[in-house]
Design an enzyme around this catalytic site. Sequence first.
Site, mmCIF file in Angstrom:
data_model
loop_
_atom_site.group_PDB
_atom_site.id
_atom_site.type_symbol
_atom_site.label_atom_id
_atom_site.label_comp_id
_atom_site.label_asym_id
_atom_site.label_seq_id
_atom_site.Cartn_x
_atom_site.Cartn_y
_atom_site.Cartn_z
ATOM 1 N N ARG A 15 0.877 -1.188 0.000
ATOM 2 C CA ARG A 15 0.000 0.000 0.000
ATOM 3 C C ARG A 15 0.899 1.217 0.000
ATOM 4 O O ARG A 15 1.675 1.431 0.939
ATOM 5 C CB ARG A 15 -0.905 -0.009 1.234
ATOM 6 N N HIS A 20 -7.461 0.595 -6.395
ATOM 7 C CA HIS A 20 -7.663 -0.250 -5.207
ATOM 8 C C HIS A 20 -8.356 -1.527 -5.709
ATOM 9 O O HIS A 20 -9.530 -1.762 -5.438
ATOM 10 C CB HIS A 20 -8.522 0.513 -4.187
ATOM 11 N N GLN A 72 -10.264 -4.063 -3.443
ATOM 12 C CA GLN A 72 -11.549 -3.517 -3.007
ATOM 13 C C GLN A 72 -12.618 -3.765 -4.069
ATOM 14 O O GLN A 72 -13.729 -4.216 -3.765
ATOM 15 C CB GLN A 72 -11.388 -2.002 -2.755
ATOM 16 N N ASP A 127 -17.358 7.059 -1.349
ATOM 17 C CA ASP A 127 -16.084 6.951 -0.619
ATOM 18 C C ASP A 127 -15.770 8.351 -0.086
ATOM 19 O O ASP A 127 -16.405 9.340 -0.494
ATOM 20 C CB ASP A 127 -14.985 6.442 -1.585
ATOM 21 N N CYS A 153 -16.616 1.669 0.710
ATOM 22 C CA CYS A 153 -15.435 0.827 0.993
ATOM 23 C C CYS A 153 -15.005 0.911 2.450
ATOM 24 O O CYS A 153 -14.317 0.024 2.926
ATOM 25 C CB CYS A 153 -14.289 1.232 0.068
ATOM 26 N N ARG A 186 -13.787 -8.724 1.588
ATOM 27 C CA ARG A 186 -12.349 -8.484 1.348
ATOM 28 C C ARG A 186 -11.564 -9.741 1.725
ATOM 29 O O ARG A 186 -10.645 -10.152 1.029
ATOM 30 C CB ARG A 186 -11.852 -7.291 2.195
HETATM 31 N N1 CP Z 1 -11.422 -0.209 2.453
HETATM 32 C C1 CP Z 1 -10.144 -0.284 2.864
HETATM 33 O O1 CP Z 1 -9.219 -0.535 2.096
HETATM 34 O O2 CP Z 1 -9.997 -0.057 4.186
HETATM 35 P P1 CP Z 1 -8.620 0.098 4.946
HETATM 36 O O3 CP Z 1 -8.030 1.423 4.561
HETATM 37 O O4 CP Z 1 -9.001 0.052 6.416
HETATM 38 O O5 CP Z 1 -7.710 -1.020 4.572
HETATM 39 N N1 NVA Z 2 -10.021 6.610 -1.350
HETATM 40 C C1 NVA Z 2 -9.645 6.185 -0.026
HETATM 41 C C2 NVA Z 2 -9.891 4.743 0.148
HETATM 42 C C3 NVA Z 2 -9.573 4.192 1.515
HETATM 43 C C4 NVA Z 2 -9.834 2.717 1.610
HETATM 44 C C5 NVA Z 2 -8.190 6.529 0.220
HETATM 45 O O1 NVA Z 2 -7.371 6.325 -0.691
HETATM 46 O O2 NVA Z 2 -7.866 7.016 1.297
#
Ligand code: CP
Ligand code: NVA
Length: 318
Positions: free
Chosen positions: A114, A141, A144, A235, A275, A303
Site C-alpha cells: 500500500r 484499489h 476492493q 467513498d 469501501c 475483502r
Molecule cells: N477499504 C479499505 O481498504 O480499508 P482500509 O483502509 O481500512 O484497509
Molecule cells: N479513497 C480512499 C480509500 C480508503 C480505503 C483513500 O485512498 O484514502
Amino acid sequence: MASANTGLASKLTSFSKRNFLSSSDLSRDQIYALFELAKQLKTGNRRIDLGNRVLGLIFKKASTRTRVSFQVAMARLGGQTIDLNPQITQLGRGEPIKDTARVLSRYCDVLAIRTFSQKELEEYAEWSTIPVINALTDLEHPCQALADYLTIQEKLGGLQGVKLSYIGDGNNVANSLMVCGAMLGVNVTICSPKGFEPDSQIVEKAKSLSELGSKISISNDPSKAVKGAQVIYTDVWASMGQEEEHLKRKEIFEKYKVDQKLIGLADEELIILHCLPAHRGEEITEDALESQRSFVFDQAENRLHVQQALLSVQLGGL
Ligand code: CP
Ligand code: NVA
C-alpha cells in the site's frame, strides 16, 4: 464438486505467480472464477492449505480492513504474514526498491503493498521474483473492487446490466470500480464535482475493456446519475494523502452527499456500498450508512474471502 473445482483451476492456474497491480490484470473469466472460489472458501465448502507460505505487508498508509483481512486470509491458508513497515526496515532510511524487492523475494512468497504512487508499486513488481499485490495506491484499489462486485453479485444475483452509480471523488476506488465493472458488464457512472472526475486515461482504459455491453459514463449531476441505479457507492471526499484539502473539499462536495433524498431517486431494489472508513455526515449520512439497504459490513467481510482466493491462486494452491 471435483469437476467444478477442475473447471475453476483451469481458468485460474494461469494467474499463479502473477502480479495483481490493477483490476485489468485479471480477465473477466478469471474474476468470475475467483468469485466462485471465494464463495467456496466463505461457506467452508473448500479448504486450501498452502503450507507455511509467507506474505510480506509493506504499508506506507494506514489500514484496518486490508491489513487485517490479508493477515487473516494468510492464517486461514496455513501461512503467515510479516509486517514490513517502512519505519522499521531499511526502506525508511532510503534503501532502494530494486534492492529491497530482490531481498524480500528471497524470504517471502508474496508481497502486498500500500503506497502512494502506482509507479512505485510497479517498480516493486519489476524487481520482485514473487507476486506483488496492489493493496491500494493513489491510482487503484483493485482488491476492493473485487470484494465490491462479489458483494453485488451476492445481493443482486448477477452483475451484467446492473447500474452502479458512484457519487463522490473520482479517486482510486472509483477507478478500480470502473475498470473492473467494465470487464464484468456493469454500467458504471462516476458522478463527481467538476475538476474531481476520474483521470481521463483511466476512463478510456475502462471503456476499452468494456465487455457484455457495459457502459461507462461520467456525470456532474447526482440526481441524474442515480436514476435507475441498483447500487449507490461512495467513498471519502479526501483520500489518504489529501488531508490538507479536507475542509476545501467539504464545501465543494456538499451536493454529492449520499442521503435519503438521493437514495429516493434510485431503483427500489437499491443497495448502498462504501469501501469504509466512512465520514458520517460528509459523503454519506448516518441513516443512509445504517439503513437496511446498506451492506457495507458484508462488503468489508468479502475483502477476506476474495483475497484468500487471490492468494490461493497466486501461490499455486489450486
Ligand atoms: N477499504 C479499505 O481498504 O480499508 P482500509 O483502509 O481500512 O484497509
Ligand atoms: N479513497 C480512499 C480509500 C480508503 C480505503 C483513500 O485512498 O484514502
